[in-house]
Design a protein around this motif. Structure first.
Motif, mmCIF file in Angstrom:
data_model
loop_
_atom_site.group_PDB
_atom_site.id
_atom_site.type_symbol
_atom_site.label_atom_id
_atom_site.label_comp_id
_atom_site.label_asym_id
_atom_site.label_seq_id
_atom_site.Cartn_x
_atom_site.Cartn_y
_atom_site.Cartn_z
ATOM 1 N N ASN A 1 0.830 -1.211 0.000
ATOM 2 C CA ASN A 1 0.000 0.000 0.000
ATOM 3 C C ASN A 1 0.864 1.261 0.000
ATOM 4 O O ASN A 1 0.603 2.217 -0.726
ATOM 5 C CB ASN A 1 -0.910 -0.044 1.237
ATOM 6 N N HIS B 1 -2.156 4.539 -5.585
ATOM 7 C CA HIS B 1 -3.512 4.388 -5.028
ATOM 8 C C HIS B 1 -4.045 5.713 -4.482
ATOM 9 O O HIS B 1 -5.254 5.896 -4.344
ATOM 10 C CB HIS B 1 -3.552 3.284 -3.963
ATOM 11 N N ASP C 1 -7.594 3.678 3.783
ATOM 12 C CA ASP C 1 -6.598 2.597 3.648
ATOM 13 C C ASP C 1 -7.008 1.343 4.412
ATOM 14 O O ASP C 1 -6.991 0.237 3.864
ATOM 15 C CB ASP C 1 -5.223 3.061 4.140
ATOM 16 N N HIS D 1 -7.645 8.032 -2.350
ATOM 17 C CA HIS D 1 -7.618 9.318 -1.626
ATOM 18 C C HIS D 1 -7.857 10.486 -2.591
ATOM 19 O O HIS D 1 -7.368 11.595 -2.349
ATOM 20 C CB HIS D 1 -6.278 9.515 -0.920
HETATM 21 FE FE LIG Z 1 -3.308 5.320 1.345
#
Ligand SMILES: [Fe+2]
Ligand code: FES
Length: 356
Positions: free
Chosen positions: A157, A163, A297, A168
């Motif tokens: 991650n 991502h 997350d 986000h």
């Molecule tokens: Fe994140």
């Protein structure tokens, strides 16, 4: 799960362990109890009494803080795990009355546990994190977020920050990183760095609002350095296009992943910045950061883990994208380190056996 043994794992923030207190924490499938000795040094013991296996963390510190007394029948164990007091019978201490102790130390305002034999503990393997840990309090946001996922998903991650543009979007993502070319630098058997640089995009909203002028094209950087087994240092920032980094906004962050049990990971984050420094600004930024980690997350990581279940990650044949280059390298390095330990262990055993 097999873990890398010749390595330091973050066990917590140093200030989570106050003098005079016992801290129960499971790391690497081992229930542990931490305490501070009278001189302030940290001790870590197996959290399971040698008598009838009561948790020592439910007991009390005694002997001026030098030992833990079991809550069940009162045996006392010192920082080495040796039983130093038996209130029963003659008071003789049974030979087997001992619990395992672990090498543990405090560095960069973090607690670190050495997962192998204490004699092999190598302090030089702790990376220099002082750029983050020396930041002023009012430019710092820290948190501990246990997450129901494998620790390698958490590393993926952080090592694949494309991502941010999706998970986000609207706060930390602007689309720039997805379009940027990732550069991977091999830093040896225990470390890898991935970097994305972009020029001409708007900064993500969380950064744009702190630039000298808003809504202008910027130069942006995102750089993550992973050190085995689960320490990630991350720089993310933006400056108005063509201006030096120093005149922009920069954040320097730690993301620390330590396995708790199979399928569960301790995640500590430590975020610092060179802008919006002050108690009020910190209070305003904290919920934004906490929201990203706890509401975006964490649910994603836990949902991924539910989909993966107990399957081996590689057996599912994950598709590879450009942004995965750093995360895949880190996984390969960790596998190689664990494999080398496994290969060395029987050899060491044979050598010991063949020694006259
Ligand atoms: Fe994140
Ligand atoms: S279980 Fe600890 S003294 Fe009996």
């Amino acid at each position: 799960m097999s873990h890398l043994r010749h390595a330091w794992y973050v066990a917590g923030f140093a200030d989570e362990l106050a003098p005079g207190q016992l801290l129960a924490r499971t790391l690497l499938d081992e229930p542990l109890v931490f305490f501070r000795q009278p001189d302030g040094r940290v001790a870590a013991l197996q959290d399971r009494c040698a008598h009838r296996f009561a948790p020592l963390s439910a007991g009390t510190l005694c002997e001026g803080g030098a030992a833990v007394q079991c809550p069940y029948h009162g045996l006392r164990f010192d920082a080495t795990g040796a039983c130093v007091h038996n209130p029963h019978g003659s008071g003789a201490i049974p030979r087997a009355a001992r619990v395992r102790s672990w090498a543990v130390l405090e560095r960069h305002r973090l607690l670190w546990l050495w997962a192998g034999d204490a004699v092999a503990a190598d302090e030089a393997l702790i990376p220099d994190l002082s750029a983050v840990t020396a930041a002023p309090q009012h430019a710092t946001i820290r948190g501990h977020q246990p997450t129901a996922c494998d620790h390698r998903l958490l590393a993926d991650n952080i090592l694949d920050l494309t991502h941010a543009d999706y998970l986000h979007a609207g706060s930390l993502g602007s689309g720039a990183i997805t379009r940027a070319q990732a550069e991977v630098t091999d830093l040896g058997p225990r470390s890898v760095r991935i970097r994305w640089l972009s020029s001409g995009d708007l900064a993500p909203p969380a950064f744009d609002q702190h630039l000298r002028e808003q809504g202008r094209p910027t130069d942006q950087w995102t750089e993550v350095t992973w050190t085995a087994p689960g320490v990630m240092q991350l720089h993310v920032g933006a400056t108005l296009q063509g201006e030096p980094r120093e005149s922009g906004v920069d954040t320097c962050n730690l993301h620390l992943a330590t396995p708790e049990t199979t399928g569960r990971t301790h995640y500590w984050y430590w975020s610092t910045r060179n802008f919006a420094i002050g108690a009020e600004a910190n209070a305003a930024i904290r919920p934004l950061i906490e929201f990203a980690f706890s509401q975006q997350d964490k649910p994603m990581l836990e949902a991924q883990q539910r989909r993966i279940g107990t399957a081996d990650f590689w057996s599912l044949k994950p598709v590879m994208l450009a942004g995965d280059a750093g995360a895949v390298r880190a996984r390969r390095k960790l596998d190689a380190l664990i494999g080398a330990e496994a290969a060395a262990a029987p050899r060491a055993h044979t050598e010991m056996e063949s020694t006259p």
